[in-house]
Design a protein around this motif. Structure first.
Motif, PDB file in Angstrom:
ATOM      1  N   GLN B   9       0.838  -1.197   0.000  1.00 20.91           N
ATOM      2  CA  GLN B   9       0.000   0.000   0.000  1.00 20.91           C
ATOM      3  C   GLN B   9       0.878   1.255   0.000  1.00 20.91           C
ATOM      4  OE1 GLN B   9      -2.838   0.051   3.183  1.00 20.91           O
ATOM      5  NE2 GLN B   9      -3.779   1.973   2.545  1.00 20.91           N
ATOM      6  N   PHE B  10       1.987   1.176   0.763  1.00 23.82           N
ATOM      7  CA  PHE B  10       2.940   2.272   0.846  1.00 23.82           C
ATOM      8  C   PHE B  10       4.347   1.727   0.591  1.00 23.82           C
ATOM      9  CE2 PHE B  10      -0.012   5.318   2.526  1.00 23.82           C
ATOM     10  CZ  PHE B  10      -0.890   4.583   3.307  1.00 23.82           C
ATOM     11  N   LEU B  11       5.179   2.531  -0.065  1.00 23.01           N
ATOM     12  CA  LEU B  11       6.554   2.129  -0.340  1.00 23.01           C
ATOM     13  C   LEU B  11       7.432   3.379  -0.344  1.00 23.01           C
ATOM     14  CD1 LEU B  11       8.390  -0.261  -1.005  1.00 23.01           C
ATOM     15  CD2 LEU B  11       7.784   0.028  -3.405  1.00 23.01           C
ATOM     16  N   SER B  12       8.443   3.378   0.521  1.00 25.84           N
ATOM     17  CA  SER B  12       9.372   4.493   0.581  1.00 25.84           C
ATOM     18  C   SER B  12      10.780   3.949   0.358  1.00 25.84           C
ATOM     19  CB  SER B  12       9.287   5.201   1.942  1.00 25.84           C
ATOM     20  OG  SER B  12      10.195   6.288   1.988  1.00 25.84           O
ATOM     21  N   ILE B  13      11.442   4.419  -0.695  1.00 27.54           N
ATOM     22  CA  ILE B  13      12.755   3.899  -1.042  1.00 27.54           C
ATOM     23  C   ILE B  13      13.706   5.036  -1.356  1.00 27.54           C
ATOM     24  CG2 ILE B  13      11.818   1.737  -1.951  1.00 27.54           C
ATOM     25  CD1 ILE B  13      12.239   2.905  -4.766  1.00 27.54           C
ATOM     26  N   GLN B  14      14.983   4.679  -1.480  1.00 26.95           N
ATOM     27  CA  GLN B  14      16.002   5.653  -1.852  1.00 26.95           C
ATOM     28  C   GLN B  14      16.193   5.664  -3.361  1.00 26.95           C
ATOM     29  OE1 GLN B  14      15.951   7.075   1.520  1.00 26.95           O
ATOM     30  NE2 GLN B  14      17.751   7.833   0.394  1.00 26.95           N
ATOM     31  N   LEU B  19      12.139  -1.563  -7.466  1.00 28.71           N
ATOM     32  CA  LEU B  19      10.941  -1.914  -6.717  1.00 28.71           C
ATOM     33  C   LEU B  19       9.944  -2.606  -7.627  1.00 28.71           C
ATOM     34  CD1 LEU B  19       8.199   0.394  -7.060  1.00 28.71           C
ATOM     35  CD2 LEU B  19      10.366   1.653  -7.040  1.00 28.71           C
ATOM     36  N   THR B  20       9.047  -3.373  -7.002  1.00 25.69           N
ATOM     37  CA  THR B  20       7.963  -4.019  -7.740  1.00 25.69           C
ATOM     38  C   THR B  20       6.660  -3.803  -6.995  1.00 25.69           C
ATOM     39  OG1 THR B  20       9.469  -5.723  -8.577  1.00 25.69           O
ATOM     40  CG2 THR B  20       7.105  -6.174  -8.707  1.00 25.69           C
ATOM     41  N   VAL B  21       5.644  -3.461  -7.724  1.00 27.14           N
ATOM     42  CA  VAL B  21       4.295  -3.273  -7.209  1.00 27.14           C
ATOM     43  C   VAL B  21       3.403  -4.344  -7.827  1.00 27.14           C
ATOM     44  CG1 VAL B  21       2.308  -1.710  -7.174  1.00 27.14           C
ATOM     45  CG2 VAL B  21       4.621  -0.799  -6.916  1.00 27.14           C
ATOM     46  N   TYR B  22       2.512  -4.907  -6.995  1.00 25.29           N
ATOM     47  CA  TYR B  22       1.691  -6.018  -7.451  1.00 25.29           C
ATOM     48  C   TYR B  22       0.205  -5.658  -7.464  1.00 25.29           C
ATOM     49  CZ  TYR B  22       5.995  -8.568  -6.567  1.00 25.29           C
ATOM     50  OH  TYR B  22       7.306  -8.980  -6.573  1.00 25.29           O
ATOM     51  N   CYS B  23      -0.495  -6.284  -8.389  1.00 25.15           N
ATOM     52  CA  CYS B  23      -1.927  -6.077  -8.545  1.00 25.15           C
ATOM     53  C   CYS B  23      -2.546  -7.452  -8.763  1.00 25.15           C
ATOM     54  CB  CYS B  23      -2.155  -5.153  -9.755  1.00 25.15           C
ATOM     55  SG  CYS B  23      -3.856  -4.830 -10.177  1.00 25.15           S
ATOM     56  N   ASN B  24      -3.358  -7.913  -7.811  1.00 29.29           N
ATOM     57  CA  ASN B  24      -3.860  -9.281  -7.859  1.00 29.29           C
ATOM     58  C   ASN B  24      -5.373  -9.352  -7.745  1.00 29.29           C
ATOM     59  OD1 ASN B  24      -1.251 -10.822  -7.809  1.00 29.29           O
ATOM     60  ND2 ASN B  24      -1.016  -9.706  -5.898  1.00 29.29           N
ATOM     61  N   ALA B  68      -2.797 -15.940 -16.732  1.00 26.72           N
ATOM     62  CA  ALA B  68      -4.234 -16.161 -16.570  1.00 26.72           C
ATOM     63  C   ALA B  68      -5.027 -14.859 -16.594  1.00 26.72           C
ATOM     64  CB  ALA B  68      -4.502 -16.901 -15.267  1.00 26.72           C
ATOM     65  N   ARG B  69      -4.360 -13.757 -16.789  1.00 30.56           N
ATOM     66  CA  ARG B  69      -4.989 -12.408 -16.849  1.00 30.56           C
ATOM     67  C   ARG B  69      -5.736 -12.071 -15.566  1.00 30.56           C
ATOM     68  NH1 ARG B  69      -8.744 -12.011 -21.021  1.00 30.56           N
ATOM     69  NH2 ARG B  69      -8.716 -14.241 -21.418  1.00 30.56           N
ATOM     70  N   LYS B  70      -5.170 -12.536 -14.423  1.00 26.08           N
ATOM     71  CA  LYS B  70      -5.765 -12.211 -13.133  1.00 26.08           C
ATOM     72  C   LYS B  70      -4.859 -11.291 -12.311  1.00 26.08           C
ATOM     73  CE  LYS B  70      -8.282 -16.565 -12.471  1.00 26.08           C
ATOM     74  NZ  LYS B  70      -8.453 -17.719 -11.548  1.00 26.08           N
ATOM     75  N   ASP B  71      -3.615 -11.124 -12.752  1.00 24.93           N
ATOM     76  CA  ASP B  71      -2.694 -10.337 -11.961  1.00 24.93           C
ATOM     77  C   ASP B  71      -1.711  -9.605 -12.863  1.00 24.93           C
ATOM     78  OD1 ASP B  71      -1.837 -13.487 -11.699  1.00 24.93           O
ATOM     79  OD2 ASP B  71      -0.162 -12.186 -12.232  1.00 24.93           O
ATOM     80  N   SER B  72      -1.080  -8.607 -12.278  1.00 25.40           N
ATOM     81  CA  SER B  72      -0.125  -7.802 -13.027  1.00 25.40           C
ATOM     82  C   SER B  72       0.919  -7.254 -12.069  1.00 25.40           C
ATOM     83  CB  SER B  72      -0.842  -6.661 -13.744  1.00 25.40           C
ATOM     84  OG  SER B  72       0.071  -5.883 -14.503  1.00 25.40           O
ATOM     85  N   SER B  73       2.051  -6.888 -12.619  1.00 27.12           N
ATOM     86  CA  SER B  73       3.103  -6.283 -11.802  1.00 27.12           C
ATOM     87  C   SER B  73       3.723  -5.114 -12.551  1.00 27.12           C
ATOM     88  CB  SER B  73       4.181  -7.305 -11.427  1.00 27.12           C
ATOM     89  OG  SER B  73       4.832  -7.781 -12.581  1.00 27.12           O
ATOM     90  N   LEU B  74       4.245  -4.201 -11.745  1.00 30.07           N
ATOM     91  CA  LEU B  74       4.972  -3.044 -12.271  1.00 30.07           C
ATOM     92  C   LEU B  74       6.327  -3.021 -11.590  1.00 30.07           C
ATOM     93  CD1 LEU B  74       5.627  -0.167 -13.292  1.00 30.07           C
ATOM     94  CD2 LEU B  74       4.065   0.706 -11.538  1.00 30.07           C
ATOM     95  N   HIS B  75       7.380  -3.083 -12.379  1.00 26.98           N
ATOM     96  CA  HIS B  75       8.733  -3.052 -11.841  1.00 26.98           C
ATOM     97  C   HIS B  75       9.415  -1.773 -12.293  1.00 26.98           C
ATOM     98  CE1 HIS B  75      12.512  -4.726 -10.309  1.00 26.98           C
ATOM     99  NE2 HIS B  75      13.081  -4.256 -11.400  1.00 26.98           N
ATOM    100  N   ILE B  76       9.991  -1.066 -11.350  1.00 26.37           N
ATOM    101  CA  ILE B  76      10.733   0.157 -11.676  1.00 26.37           C
ATOM    102  C   ILE B  76      12.202  -0.073 -11.349  1.00 26.37           C
ATOM    103  CG2 ILE B  76      11.013   2.624 -11.250  1.00 26.37           C
ATOM    104  CD1 ILE B  76       8.109   2.797 -10.482  1.00 26.37           C
TER     105      ILE B  76
END
Lengths: 115, 112
Positions: B9-14, B19-24, B68-76
């Motif tokens: 929900q929250f991510l604080s990085i340098q 980083l990777t964010v998930y959507c399920n 399966a088109r049920k989830d996705s990820s975003l990697h930065i």
């Protein structure tokens, strides 16, 4: 070109009053959407207009909420007898609606605060 | 009711970190969109993925749609302060492709 324009940007109203929120979509966009974004929540679908078709009102949370779109362009969202739980950011978006790949272009929203 | 769960929900990085964010979801979506929203502004579309297993790259951002088109990820990769914002995923179902279901978002802060 000009993007989606919403007014007012901020609105503070007393509980029980009626409010009208306005949305000017991108010229030529046939589809128009209203979403609500509450603190800590995702965007909640409210209503969808497409051309001259009957709007999909399935997301309106109560009969105090209504929306219209005149001439296929400008839309107004009206909330009657506002309640504190109506406080949120109301976002309008438009698209060319060419299938599910059509990107939504959002306005900057109206932040509604009901006191 | 279709739901999209985003994590974290929250991510604080340098600056410079990856980083990777998930959507399920338990539901199948016909397409999935990722948006980025900055304070006081509306969400702006980053990418749309349509095909199961699809990978799309946008500079330092890599988006993947699950088989399966049920989830996705975003990697930065090598995050920068300009990447700071709220990242939202939104799914469209085949039955009503205009009615997007949004996740609650991941609030990313990249510190210099």
């Amino acid at each position: 070109g000009a993007g989606v324009s919403q007014s007012p940007s901020n609105k503070v109203t007393e509980k029980g009053k009626d409010v009208e929120l306005r949305c000017d979509p991108i010229s030529g966009h046939t589809a128009l959407y209203w979403y609500r974004q509450s603190l800590g929540q995702g965007l909640e679908f409210l209503i969808y207009f497409q051309g001259n078709s009957a709007p999909d009102k399935s997301g309106l949370p109560s009969d105090r909420f209504s929306a219209e779109r005149t001439g296929g362009s400008v839309s107004t969202l009206t909330i009657q007898r506002t309640q504190q739980e109506d406080s949120a950011v109301y976002l309008c978006a438009s698209s060319t609606d060419q299938g599910n790949n059509s990107p939504l272009h959002f306005g900057n929203g109206t932040r509604l605060t009901v006191t | 009711t279709q739901l999209l769960e985003q994590s974290p929900q929250f991510l604080s990085i340098q600056e410079g970190e990856n980083l990777t964010v998930y959507c399920n979801s338990s539901s199948v979506f016909s397409s999935l969109q990722w948006y980025r929203q900055e304070p006081g502004e509306g969400p702006v579309l980053l990418v749309t993925v349509v095909t199961g297993g699809e990978v799309k790259k946008l500079k330092r951002l890599t988006f993947q749609f699950g088989d399966a088109r049920k989830d996705s990820s975003l990697h930065i990769t090598a995050a920068q302060p300009g990447d700071t914002g709220l990242y939202l995923c939104a799914g469209a179902s085949a039955g009503s492709n205009y009615k997007l279901t949004f996740g609650k978002g991941t609030l990313l802060t990249v510190n210099p």
